[in-house]
Design a protein around this motif. Structure first.
Motif, PDB file in Angstrom:
ATOM      1  N   ILE A  16       0.369   7.715   6.082  1.00  0.00           N
ATOM      2  CA  ILE A  16       0.740   7.621   4.673  1.00  0.00           C
ATOM      3  C   ILE A  16      -0.412   6.928   3.950  1.00  0.00           C
ATOM      4  CG2 ILE A  16       2.393   6.654   3.031  1.00  0.00           C
ATOM      5  CD1 ILE A  16       4.429   6.675   5.376  1.00  0.00           C
ATOM      6  N   SER A  17      -0.915   7.562   2.900  1.00  0.00           N
ATOM      7  CA  SER A  17      -2.096   7.002   2.243  1.00  0.00           C
ATOM      8  C   SER A  17      -1.821   6.441   0.850  1.00  0.00           C
ATOM      9  CB  SER A  17      -3.197   8.055   2.165  1.00  0.00           C
ATOM     10  OG  SER A  17      -2.747   9.157   1.411  1.00  0.00           O
ATOM     11  N   GLU A  18      -0.580   6.524   0.372  1.00  0.00           N
ATOM     12  CA  GLU A  18      -0.257   5.968  -0.938  1.00  0.00           C
ATOM     13  C   GLU A  18       1.072   5.239  -0.890  1.00  0.00           C
ATOM     14  OE1 GLU A  18      -0.743   8.293  -4.467  1.00  0.00           O
ATOM     15  OE2 GLU A  18      -2.255   9.553  -3.513  1.00  0.00           O
ATOM     16  N   PHE A  19       1.106   4.074  -1.527  1.00  0.00           N
ATOM     17  CA  PHE A  19       2.316   3.266  -1.622  1.00  0.00           C
ATOM     18  C   PHE A  19       2.492   2.866  -3.081  1.00  0.00           C
ATOM     19  CE2 PHE A  19       0.652   2.838   2.595  1.00  0.00           C
ATOM     20  CZ  PHE A  19       1.770   2.907   3.412  1.00  0.00           C
ATOM     21  N   VAL A  20       3.732   2.956  -3.559  1.00  0.00           N
ATOM     22  CA  VAL A  20       4.040   2.609  -4.940  1.00  0.00           C
ATOM     23  C   VAL A  20       5.241   1.672  -4.925  1.00  0.00           C
ATOM     24  CG1 VAL A  20       4.690   3.535  -7.207  1.00  0.00           C
ATOM     25  CG2 VAL A  20       3.220   4.866  -5.707  1.00  0.00           C
ATOM     26  N   PRO A  21       5.227   0.620  -5.744  1.00  0.00           N
ATOM     27  CA  PRO A  21       6.388  -0.271  -5.801  1.00  0.00           C
ATOM     28  C   PRO A  21       7.657   0.503  -6.166  1.00  0.00           C
ATOM     29  CG  PRO A  21       4.553  -1.197  -7.021  1.00  0.00           C
ATOM     30  CD  PRO A  21       4.163   0.191  -6.640  1.00  0.00           C
ATOM     31  N   ALA A  22       8.788   0.118  -5.591  1.00  0.00           N
ATOM     32  CA  ALA A  22      10.048   0.831  -5.803  1.00  0.00           C
ATOM     33  C   ALA A  22      10.549   0.709  -7.238  1.00  0.00           C
ATOM     34  CB  ALA A  22      11.106   0.308  -4.837  1.00  0.00           C
ATOM     35  N   ALA A  31      -4.232   1.397  -9.472  1.00  0.00           N
ATOM     36  CA  ALA A  31      -4.002   1.334  -8.036  1.00  0.00           C
ATOM     37  C   ALA A  31      -5.109   0.532  -7.355  1.00  0.00           C
ATOM     38  CB  ALA A  31      -3.946   2.737  -7.441  1.00  0.00           C
ATOM     39  N   VAL A  32      -4.732  -0.196  -6.334  1.00  0.00           N
ATOM     40  CA  VAL A  32      -5.687  -0.916  -5.496  1.00  0.00           C
ATOM     41  C   VAL A  32      -6.112   0.057  -4.400  1.00  0.00           C
ATOM     42  CG1 VAL A  32      -5.965  -2.842  -3.890  1.00  0.00           C
ATOM     43  CG2 VAL A  32      -4.613  -3.137  -5.979  1.00  0.00           C
ATOM     44  N   VAL A  33      -7.417   0.187  -4.184  1.00  0.00           N
ATOM     45  CA  VAL A  33      -7.918   1.112  -3.165  1.00  0.00           C
ATOM     46  C   VAL A  33      -8.343   0.317  -1.939  1.00  0.00           C
ATOM     47  CG1 VAL A  33      -9.641   2.855  -2.606  1.00  0.00           C
ATOM     48  CG2 VAL A  33      -8.658   2.771  -4.898  1.00  0.00           C
ATOM     49  N   SER A  72     -11.518  -8.906   2.815  1.00  0.00           N
ATOM     50  CA  SER A  72     -11.412  -8.025   1.654  1.00  0.00           C
ATOM     51  C   SER A  72     -10.069  -7.292   1.659  1.00  0.00           C
ATOM     52  CB  SER A  72     -12.565  -7.022   1.673  1.00  0.00           C
ATOM     53  OG  SER A  72     -12.408  -6.054   0.668  1.00  0.00           O
ATOM     54  N   ALA A  73      -9.653  -6.804   2.819  1.00  0.00           N
ATOM     55  CA  ALA A  73      -8.382  -6.088   2.936  1.00  0.00           C
ATOM     56  C   ALA A  73      -7.208  -7.000   2.597  1.00  0.00           C
ATOM     57  CB  ALA A  73      -8.225  -5.525   4.353  1.00  0.00           C
ATOM     58  N   ARG A  74      -7.245  -8.242   3.067  1.00  0.00           N
ATOM     59  CA  ARG A  74      -6.149  -9.181   2.793  1.00  0.00           C
ATOM     60  C   ARG A  74      -6.053  -9.503   1.299  1.00  0.00           C
ATOM     61  NH1 ARG A  74      -6.637 -14.218   6.321  1.00  0.00           N
ATOM     62  NH2 ARG A  74      -4.834 -14.772   5.083  1.00  0.00           N
ATOM     63  N   LYS A  75      -7.191  -9.644   0.634  1.00  0.00           N
ATOM     64  CA  LYS A  75      -7.180  -9.900  -0.806  1.00  0.00           C
ATOM     65  C   LYS A  75      -6.557  -8.724  -1.564  1.00  0.00           C
ATOM     66  CE  LYS A  75     -10.994 -13.151  -1.083  1.00  0.00           C
ATOM     67  NZ  LYS A  75     -12.335 -13.417  -1.593  1.00  0.00           N
ATOM     68  N   LEU A  81       1.000  -6.879  -3.304  1.00  0.00           N
ATOM     69  CA  LEU A  81       2.291  -7.551  -3.135  1.00  0.00           C
ATOM     70  C   LEU A  81       2.646  -8.466  -4.308  1.00  0.00           C
ATOM     71  CD1 LEU A  81       2.065  -8.438   0.650  1.00  0.00           C
ATOM     72  CD2 LEU A  81       3.467  -6.670  -0.397  1.00  0.00           C
ATOM     73  N   VAL A  82       1.700  -9.248  -4.749  1.00  0.00           N
ATOM     74  CA  VAL A  82       1.975 -10.242  -5.790  1.00  0.00           C
ATOM     75  C   VAL A  82       2.102  -9.597  -7.169  1.00  0.00           C
ATOM     76  CG1 VAL A  82       1.076 -12.291  -6.957  1.00  0.00           C
ATOM     77  CG2 VAL A  82       0.917 -12.096  -4.471  1.00  0.00           C
ATOM     78  N   ASP A  83       1.206  -8.674  -7.486  1.00  0.00           N
ATOM     79  CA  ASP A  83       1.202  -8.059  -8.814  1.00  0.00           C
ATOM     80  C   ASP A  83       2.012  -6.768  -8.883  1.00  0.00           C
ATOM     81  OD1 ASP A  83      -0.423 -10.135  -9.569  1.00  0.00           O
ATOM     82  OD2 ASP A  83      -2.283  -8.966  -9.510  1.00  0.00           O
ATOM     83  N   GLY A  84       2.522  -6.283  -7.755  1.00  0.00           N
ATOM     84  CA  GLY A  84       3.314  -5.054  -7.743  1.00  0.00           C
ATOM     85  C   GLY A  84       2.522  -3.827  -8.122  1.00  0.00           C
ATOM     86  N   ARG A  85       1.275  -3.781  -7.667  1.00  0.00           N
ATOM     87  CA  ARG A  85       0.416  -2.643  -7.996  1.00  0.00           C
ATOM     88  C   ARG A  85       0.496  -1.567  -6.920  1.00  0.00           C
ATOM     89  NH1 ARG A  85      -5.163  -5.449  -9.638  1.00  0.00           N
ATOM     90  NH2 ARG A  85      -5.847  -3.288  -9.560  1.00  0.00           N
ATOM     91  N   PRO A  86       0.239  -0.313  -7.295  1.00  0.00           N
ATOM     92  CA  PRO A  86       0.207   0.764  -6.299  1.00  0.00           C
ATOM     93  C   PRO A  86      -0.982   0.586  -5.356  1.00  0.00           C
ATOM     94  CG  PRO A  86       0.100   1.648  -8.547  1.00  0.00           C
ATOM     95  CD  PRO A  86       0.037   0.165  -8.641  1.00  0.00           C
ATOM     96  N   LEU A  87      -0.876   1.175  -4.178  1.00  0.00           N
ATOM     97  CA  LEU A  87      -1.932   1.082  -3.156  1.00  0.00           C
ATOM     98  C   LEU A  87      -2.319   2.482  -2.710  1.00  0.00           C
ATOM     99  CD1 LEU A  87      -3.578  -0.625  -1.016  1.00  0.00           C
ATOM    100  CD2 LEU A  87      -1.601  -0.318   0.464  1.00  0.00           C
ATOM    101  N   ARG A  88      -3.626   2.727  -2.627  1.00  0.00           N
ATOM    102  CA  ARG A  88      -4.160   3.975  -2.071  1.00  0.00           C
ATOM    103  C   ARG A  88      -5.121   3.627  -0.949  1.00  0.00           C
ATOM    104  NH1 ARG A  88      -5.870   5.628  -7.102  1.00  0.00           N
ATOM    105  NH2 ARG A  88      -7.993   5.730  -6.347  1.00  0.00           N
ATOM    106  N   ILE A  89      -5.061   4.388   0.136  1.00  0.00           N
ATOM    107  CA  ILE A  89      -5.987   4.191   1.256  1.00  0.00           C
ATOM    108  C   ILE A  89      -6.907   5.401   1.295  1.00  0.00           C
ATOM    109  CG2 ILE A  89      -6.221   3.835   3.741  1.00  0.00           C
ATOM    110  CD1 ILE A  89      -3.286   2.819   3.692  1.00  0.00           C
TER     111      ILE A  89
END
Length: 127
Positions: A16-22, A31-33, A72-75, A81-89
């Motif tokens: 899975i390469s994309e995550f979006v807050p519910a 999105a954070v890449v 870098s990945a942890r940041k 998680l904190v800002d509720g932003r979408p994530l793309r890998i």
């Protein structure tokens, strides 16, 4: 002139390469890449329990490089998680495992190289 970047070895691409807050997502939230090599460092260190040294040996880079990738990945994950932003890998400097490694920790390399004849030889060797 800076040194060229080494490609980091990655077992496989994420399923899975994309995550979006519910809920509560802002339509303008950028999105954070997370790069594939950053994803691999998180997978190896946090999920598989590798040390940074073991992770560096697996990815064929220096331990300090793994430390930089992992930090870098942890940041980036904290922003998600904190800002509720979408994530793309996506992206990054990596090469996929060719299945010739003896082990990678997740079973991927063994899965690539285990054919019925090789599997039988490994079982005989283990006995």
């Amino acid at each position: 002139m800076p040194r060229p970047r080494k490609c980091r070895k990655v077992c496989c691409l994420p399923k899975i390469s994309e995550f979006v807050p519910a809920c509560g997502i802002q339509p303008t939230a950028q999105a954070v890449v997370l790069t594939v090599d950053e994803y691999e460092s998180i997978r190896l260190i946090d999920k598989e329990g590798f040390s940074q040294e073991e992770c560096s040996a697996y990815m064929h880079v220096a331990r300090t490089t793994v430390q930089q990738i992992y930090t870098s990945a942890r940041k980036k994950l904290a922003l998600v998680l904190v800002d509720g932003r979408p994530l793309r890998i996506e992206g990054g400097d990596y090469r996929l495992c060719d299945g010739q490694e003896s082990a990678c920790g997740c079973g991927g390399c063994r899965r690539h190289r285990c054919r019925p004849d090789t599997q039988q030889q490994e079982e005989e060797h283990a006995i």
